[in-house]
Design a protein around this motif. Structure first.
Motif, PDB file in Angstrom:
ATOM      1  N   THR A 139       2.917   7.895  -1.166  1.00  0.00           N
ATOM      2  CA  THR A 139       3.365   6.533  -0.870  1.00  0.00           C
ATOM      3  C   THR A 139       2.191   5.570  -0.754  1.00  0.00           C
ATOM      4  O   THR A 139       2.225   4.454  -1.276  1.00  0.00           O
ATOM      5  CB  THR A 139       4.175   6.507   0.439  1.00  0.00           C
ATOM      6  N   ILE A 140       1.127   6.010  -0.084  1.00  0.00           N
ATOM      7  CA  ILE A 140      -0.027   5.134   0.127  1.00  0.00           C
ATOM      8  C   ILE A 140      -0.762   4.848  -1.174  1.00  0.00           C
ATOM      9  O   ILE A 140      -1.225   3.723  -1.414  1.00  0.00           O
ATOM     10  CB  ILE A 140      -0.978   5.762   1.165  1.00  0.00           C
ATOM     11  N   ALA A 141      -0.866   5.846  -2.051  1.00  0.00           N
ATOM     12  CA  ALA A 141      -1.637   5.669  -3.282  1.00  0.00           C
ATOM     13  C   ALA A 141      -1.085   4.537  -4.156  1.00  0.00           C
ATOM     14  O   ALA A 141      -1.851   3.658  -4.578  1.00  0.00           O
ATOM     15  CB  ALA A 141      -1.682   6.983  -4.053  1.00  0.00           C
ATOM     16  N   PRO A 142       0.229   4.488  -4.468  1.00  0.00           N
ATOM     17  CA  PRO A 142       0.735   3.355  -5.262  1.00  0.00           C
ATOM     18  C   PRO A 142       0.579   2.014  -4.550  1.00  0.00           C
ATOM     19  O   PRO A 142       0.338   0.989  -5.204  1.00  0.00           O
ATOM     20  CB  PRO A 142       2.213   3.708  -5.471  1.00  0.00           C
ATOM     21  N   VAL A 143       0.733   1.993  -3.212  1.00  0.00           N
ATOM     22  CA  VAL A 143       0.548   0.742  -2.471  1.00  0.00           C
ATOM     23  C   VAL A 143      -0.891   0.267  -2.601  1.00  0.00           C
ATOM     24  O   VAL A 143      -1.144  -0.934  -2.810  1.00  0.00           O
ATOM     25  CB  VAL A 143       0.939   0.936  -0.994  1.00  0.00           C
ATOM     26  N   CYS A 144      -1.847   1.172  -2.483  1.00  0.00           N
ATOM     27  CA  CYS A 144      -3.249   0.797  -2.671  1.00  0.00           C
ATOM     28  C   CYS A 144      -3.505   0.318  -4.102  1.00  0.00           C
ATOM     29  O   CYS A 144      -4.298  -0.612  -4.325  1.00  0.00           O
ATOM     30  CB  CYS A 144      -4.157   1.977  -2.345  1.00  0.00           C
ATOM     31  N   ALA A 145      -2.846   0.950  -5.068  1.00  0.00           N
ATOM     32  CA  ALA A 145      -2.973   0.489  -6.454  1.00  0.00           C
ATOM     33  C   ALA A 145      -2.495  -0.945  -6.587  1.00  0.00           C
ATOM     34  O   ALA A 145      -3.150  -1.780  -7.241  1.00  0.00           O
ATOM     35  CB  ALA A 145      -2.171   1.411  -7.379  1.00  0.00           C
ATOM     36  N   LEU A 146      -1.364  -1.264  -5.965  1.00  0.00           N
ATOM     37  CA  LEU A 146      -0.846  -2.634  -6.007  1.00  0.00           C
ATOM     38  C   LEU A 146      -1.833  -3.609  -5.388  1.00  0.00           C
ATOM     39  O   LEU A 146      -2.115  -4.678  -5.959  1.00  0.00           O
ATOM     40  CB  LEU A 146       0.498  -2.700  -5.274  1.00  0.00           C
ATOM     41  N   LEU A 147      -2.361  -3.288  -4.230  1.00  0.00           N
ATOM     42  CA  LEU A 147      -3.274  -4.202  -3.533  1.00  0.00           C
ATOM     43  C   LEU A 147      -4.548  -4.428  -4.339  1.00  0.00           C
ATOM     44  O   LEU A 147      -5.050  -5.556  -4.427  1.00  0.00           O
ATOM     45  CB  LEU A 147      -3.599  -3.644  -2.155  1.00  0.00           C
ATOM     46  N   MET A 148      -5.086  -3.377  -4.935  1.00  0.00           N
ATOM     47  CA  MET A 148      -6.298  -3.533  -5.735  1.00  0.00           C
ATOM     48  C   MET A 148      -6.035  -4.335  -6.992  1.00  0.00           C
ATOM     49  O   MET A 148      -6.850  -5.181  -7.397  1.00  0.00           O
ATOM     50  CB  MET A 148      -6.864  -2.155  -6.086  1.00  0.00           C
ATOM     51  N   LEU A 149      -4.902  -4.107  -7.628  1.00  0.00           N
ATOM     52  CA  LEU A 149      -4.578  -4.855  -8.846  1.00  0.00           C
ATOM     53  C   LEU A 149      -4.328  -6.330  -8.536  1.00  0.00           C
ATOM     54  O   LEU A 149      -4.726  -7.216  -9.301  1.00  0.00           O
ATOM     55  CB  LEU A 149      -3.356  -4.232  -9.525  1.00  0.00           C
ATOM     56  N   ARG A 150      -3.676  -6.607  -7.426  1.00  0.00           N
ATOM     57  CA  ARG A 150      -3.493  -7.996  -7.026  1.00  0.00           C
ATOM     58  C   ARG A 150      -4.827  -8.676  -6.757  1.00  0.00           C
ATOM     59  O   ARG A 150      -5.012  -9.858  -7.071  1.00  0.00           O
ATOM     60  CB  ARG A 150      -2.610  -8.062  -5.778  1.00  0.00           C
ATOM     61  N   ALA A 151      -5.764  -7.939  -6.183  1.00  0.00           N
ATOM     62  CA  ALA A 151      -7.062  -8.520  -5.816  1.00  0.00           C
ATOM     63  C   ALA A 151      -7.852  -8.966  -7.039  1.00  0.00           C
ATOM     64  O   ALA A 151      -8.665  -9.897  -6.949  1.00  0.00           O
ATOM     65  CB  ALA A 151      -7.871  -7.516  -5.003  1.00  0.00           C
ATOM     66  N   VAL A 152      -7.630  -8.335  -8.184  1.00  0.00           N
ATOM     67  CA  VAL A 152      -8.379  -8.695  -9.395  1.00  0.00           C
ATOM     68  C   VAL A 152      -7.555  -9.567 -10.333  1.00  0.00           C
ATOM     69  O   VAL A 152      -7.953  -9.792 -11.480  1.00  0.00           O
ATOM     70  CB  VAL A 152      -8.850  -7.425 -10.131  1.00  0.00           C
ATOM     71  N   GLY A 153      -6.414 -10.068  -9.870  1.00  0.00           N
ATOM     72  CA  GLY A 153      -5.606 -10.964 -10.696  1.00  0.00           C
ATOM     73  C   GLY A 153      -4.885 -10.286 -11.843  1.00  0.00           C
ATOM     74  O   GLY A 153      -4.765 -10.853 -12.932  1.00  0.00           O
ATOM     75  N   PHE A 154      -4.375  -9.097 -11.600  1.00  0.00           N
ATOM     76  CA  PHE A 154      -3.675  -8.337 -12.644  1.00  0.00           C
ATOM     77  C   PHE A 154      -2.395  -9.052 -13.069  1.00  0.00           C
ATOM     78  O   PHE A 154      -1.674  -9.604 -12.246  1.00  0.00           O
ATOM     79  CB  PHE A 154      -3.336  -6.940 -12.117  1.00  0.00           C
ATOM     80  N   ARG A 155      -2.129  -9.045 -14.378  1.00  0.00           N
ATOM     81  CA  ARG A 155      -0.904  -9.617 -14.937  1.00  0.00           C
ATOM     82  C   ARG A 155      -0.035  -8.496 -15.493  1.00  0.00           C
ATOM     83  O   ARG A 155      -0.510  -7.650 -16.258  1.00  0.00           O
ATOM     84  CB  ARG A 155      -1.217 -10.618 -16.057  1.00  0.00           C
ATOM     85  N   VAL A 156       1.232  -8.514 -15.129  1.00  0.00           N
ATOM     86  CA  VAL A 156       2.132  -7.441 -15.555  1.00  0.00           C
ATOM     87  C   VAL A 156       2.406  -7.489 -17.056  1.00  0.00           C
ATOM     88  O   VAL A 156       2.914  -6.516 -17.622  1.00  0.00           O
ATOM     89  CB  VAL A 156       3.466  -7.502 -14.779  1.00  0.00           C
TER      90      VAL A 156
END
Length: 329
Positions: free
Chosen positions: A97-114
């Motif tokens: 559960t924590i791993a995907p949440v951390c992935a989301l937070l890191m991707l948001r931090a670098v301005g990831f676009r879906v």
């Protein structure tokens, strides 16, 4: 429209419970699909591709952190289907559960676009969402197995490596495909139906032949992958990569083709190396081509607007020129 309004009018707790159950069901189904392609390496059972991580990261990217409870429930259902709930199971659920949440937070931090329309988005998904974030799930999961004496300490690194690569491949291969399906259009780009059908037929016929061939010719998959990525970007590259990875995993499980004469460790290493390079090639090449196409369209649009502006200026200037008017009287 009335149905949509009615759904939005439901109480928030009801909507939250429905979303949680839906995410958990998707996670569980993906988990069962992943478990159907297990391999044994040095006595440990591993999954070369773990689709639930891709499902979890995609849900978080599309719908936000409210999907986290559904991910936890889905992970718990998958673990409960394998063994009785214990301390090690709780650690595995927590890590998954924590791993995907951390992935989301890191991707948001670098301005990831879906939309994955830039090379930097593909690189971020691979190196942050997959390789970095999944260190958490693999480390916590395998660590809990060792601490609870479910796994010998000597087997830690082998099982950890297989767990980490399997989780990362789930993100690399499954997440882009789900993000693509979320914004899919009904017609393929430029209406290239004939080429799309031809490519699908060639891939469906040639990939099983290549993977089950006794001669090591897995490299023949790459021309098909390049064709799919160049012509259809993510819509062609990612399904091709996922299908080839699944077929290669099936061949490895059956000890067929070029995997027949290999040991368990060699099979796992060769399979994970092939799946990894295949997923990286499909994702990054598709992102590069998409970025180039978008850049070209932006330049063409800017040139068109400049031509229109110049024509407007010329028309305005020509309207002000002419013979001087005669005064009255």
């Amino acid at each position: 429209m009335a149905a949509v309004v009615g759904i939005r009018a439901w109480p928030r707790p009801v909507v939250f419970v429905g979303e949680t159950l839906l995410v958990s069901v998707c996670y569980y189904v993906a988990g069962r699909l992943g478990l159907s392609q297990q391999l044994v390496a040095d006595g440990a059972v591993v999954t070369p591709i773990w689709p639930p991580t891709g499902v979890a990261v995609a849900c978080l990217l599309l719908f936000g952190l409210r999907c986290a409870p559904g991910i936890a429930l889905g992970a718990l259902l998958v673990v409960a289907s394998l063994t009785a709930p214990r301390l090690s199971a709780a650690g595995i659920v927590l890590g998954n559960t924590i791993a995907p949440v951390c992935a989301l937070l890191m991707l948001r931090a670098v301005g990831f676009r879906v939309s994955l329309s830039r090379l930097r988005d593909g690189v971020a998904l691979v190196f942050l969402g997959a390789l970095t974030a999944m260190l958490i799930s693999s480390g916590v999961g395998v660590g809990m197995l060792v601490l609870t004496d479910k796994l010998a300490a000597d087997d830690f690194w082998l099982v950890w490596l297989a767990w980490w690569v399997g989780d990362a491949m789930g993100v690399v291969l499954v997440t882009p495909l789900l993000l693509l399906l979320h914004r899919a259009r009904r017609s393929p780009p430029s209406g290239r139906w004939g080429e799309a059908v031809g490519l699908a037929l060639v891939v469906c016929v040639l990939v099983p032949v290549v993977t089950y061939s006794s001669i090591s010719v897995l490299f023949l998959v790459y021309p098909l992958l390049i064709w799919a990525a160049l012509r259809f970007q993510l819509a062609g590259g990612m399904p091709c990569a996922l299908y080839a990875s699944v077929m290669t995993t099936v061949a490895a499980r059956d000890e067929a083709g070029s995997f027949g004469a290999l040991t368990d460790i060699e099979t796992m290493m060769k399979l994970q190396a092939f799946n990894g390079t295949l997923g990286l090639t499909a994702l990054l090449l598709s992102a590069v081509i998409t970025e180039q196409i978008n850049t070209r369209r932006s330049v063409e649009r800017a040139c068109h607007e400049l031509v229109e502006a110049l024509q407007h200026l010329n028309a305005g200037g020509s309207g002000n020129t002419g013979p001087p008017g005669r005064g009255a009287g």
